[in-house]
Design an enzyme around this catalytic site. Structure first.
Site, PDB file in Angstrom:
ATOM      1  N   ARG A  36       8.265   4.054  -4.799  1.00 54.01           N
ATOM      2  CA  ARG A  36       8.342   3.068  -3.718  1.00 54.01           C
ATOM      3  C   ARG A  36       7.329   1.952  -3.933  1.00 54.01           C
ATOM      4  O   ARG A  36       7.598   0.781  -3.640  1.00 54.01           O
ATOM      5  CB  ARG A  36       8.127   3.733  -2.361  1.00 54.01           C
ATOM      6  N   TYR A  43       0.831  -1.204   0.000  1.00 52.59           N
ATOM      7  CA  TYR A  43       0.000   0.000   0.000  1.00 52.59           C
ATOM      8  C   TYR A  43       0.864   1.251   0.000  1.00 52.59           C
ATOM      9  O   TYR A  43       2.069   1.198   0.244  1.00 52.59           O
ATOM     10  CB  TYR A  43      -0.948  -0.003   1.201  1.00 52.59           C
ATOM     11  N   ARG A  59      -8.344 -20.548  -1.653  1.00 52.58           N
ATOM     12  CA  ARG A  59      -7.214 -20.282  -0.754  1.00 52.58           C
ATOM     13  C   ARG A  59      -6.094 -21.280  -1.002  1.00 52.58           C
ATOM     14  O   ARG A  59      -6.329 -22.484  -1.041  1.00 52.58           O
ATOM     15  CB  ARG A  59      -7.675 -20.369   0.702  1.00 52.58           C
ATOM     16  N   GLU A  96      12.016   2.320  14.390  1.00 51.64           N
ATOM     17  CA  GLU A  96      11.153   3.395  13.890  1.00 51.64           C
ATOM     18  C   GLU A  96       9.891   3.436  14.731  1.00 51.64           C
ATOM     19  O   GLU A  96       9.748   2.663  15.678  1.00 51.64           O
ATOM     20  CB  GLU A  96      10.812   3.153  12.415  1.00 51.64           C
ATOM     21  N   LEU A 121      11.206   1.172   7.139  1.00 54.39           N
ATOM     22  CA  LEU A 121      10.582   1.613   5.906  1.00 54.39           C
ATOM     23  C   LEU A 121      11.379   2.776   5.319  1.00 54.39           C
ATOM     24  O   LEU A 121      11.814   3.665   6.055  1.00 54.39           O
ATOM     25  CB  LEU A 121       9.146   2.065   6.173  1.00 54.39           C
TER      26      LEU A 121
END
Length: 287
Positions: A52, A33, A101, A183, A207
């Site tokens: 990114r 995302y 699945r 972080e 990140l």
């Protein structure tokens, strides 16, 4: 007003948007995302977020269903349709719906990726009163998986960390591994000591923040010294000031860690100045 969202090429009322129960984002957290901020109706750091996104998809060997130009057009269309002045655009791409699945990845030629975007209106996003008071944080163990450089939708532990902070009566948590801060739950972390900005270097441990990149560039242009290395919790407690950066918080001062006031216990001059610079320069460059 019902929001218009984007799902797999279509603009839909949010009440009509659907994703399959067999989508691997739902079953396996098999997705990535991005969140892009909107100020004054314009997108901040879009190019960085798009780049990114491509990297995250490549690291997971996941197909990208949209090119950068078309992605920009979707962002702008959602801003227009939802009358977003200040806010956020959330983008998620998953490995799609293979029809059942299975742990094995589906063939991307047979199973197209799922792409979803939606807006969140945040009037006064750049005027968050916390910028004047500062955040209070606690430290918690960092027990996430080792590829934190990939912006995946695996956000359970960061969510738990935010709830730990809420239970402790503070604003957020800093994640700690082997005694060193990695972080924040949803942001990059910094301390300032003797006028020097210290933050962990880029690696798979953190990140690769788009706002982080911009802020460090602005800091260098303002003749501020930046040192990229890990710092400990104890070092942070002894620092002159601290702050975090993220797409939605921009530059946010941190004034307390584990009940210990940092510096004067108020937002420091470096964080305050960097926030001013970031907002000014980002608004100029917004598209």
């Amino acid at each position: 007003m019902t929001r218009t969202v984007y799902v797999n090429g279509d603009y839909l009322p949010e009440t009509e948007a659907k994703v399959s129960i067999f989508d691997r984002g739902f079953l396996m957290a098999d997705g990535v995302y991005e969140v892009t901020s909107v100020l004054d109706g314009k997108l901040l750091d879009f190019a960085g977020h798009a780049k990114r996104l491509g990297r995250s998809l490549a690291e997971l060997d996941m197909a990208n269903p949209i090119n950068t130009d078309d992605l920009l057009a979707v962002h702008r269309e959602l801003v227009a349709r939802n009358n977003i002045v200040d806010g956020l655009i959330y983008l998620q791409i998953t490995r799609g719906n293979p029809g059942d699945r299975d742990f094995a990845f589906p063939d991307p030629a047979q199973t197209p990726s799922t792409i979803v975007l939606f807006t969140q209106s945040k009037p006064g996003l750049a005027d968050n009163p916390m910028a004047k008071t500062g955040m209070r944080v606690i430290s918690i163990d960092d027990i996430r998986w080792g590829r934190r450089d990939i912006k995946t939708v695996q956000l359970l532990y960061p969510s738990m960390g935010k709830m730990m902070a809420k239970k402790a009566g503070v604003d957020d948590a800093w994640l700690v591994e082997d005694g060193f801060v990695t972080e924040g739950t949803s942001n990059n972390a910094y301390i300032v000591t003797g006028g020097k900005i210290i933050t962990r270097q880029l690696s798979s441990d953190i990140l690769h923040g788009i706002t982080r990149n911009a802020v460090l560039r602005f800091a260098a242009e303002a003749q501020m010294e930046v040192i990229e290395r890990p710092f400990t919790v104890e070092e942070a407690k002894a620092a002159d000031e601290a702050f975090v950066t993220s797409a939605s918080a921009f530059v946010m001062p941190v004034v307390e860690l584990d009940g210990v006031a940092l510096g004067s216990g108020k937002p420091g001059p470096v964080a305050t100045r960097l926030r001013e610079i970031y907002l000014e320069e980002s608004r100029k460059a917004a598209i």
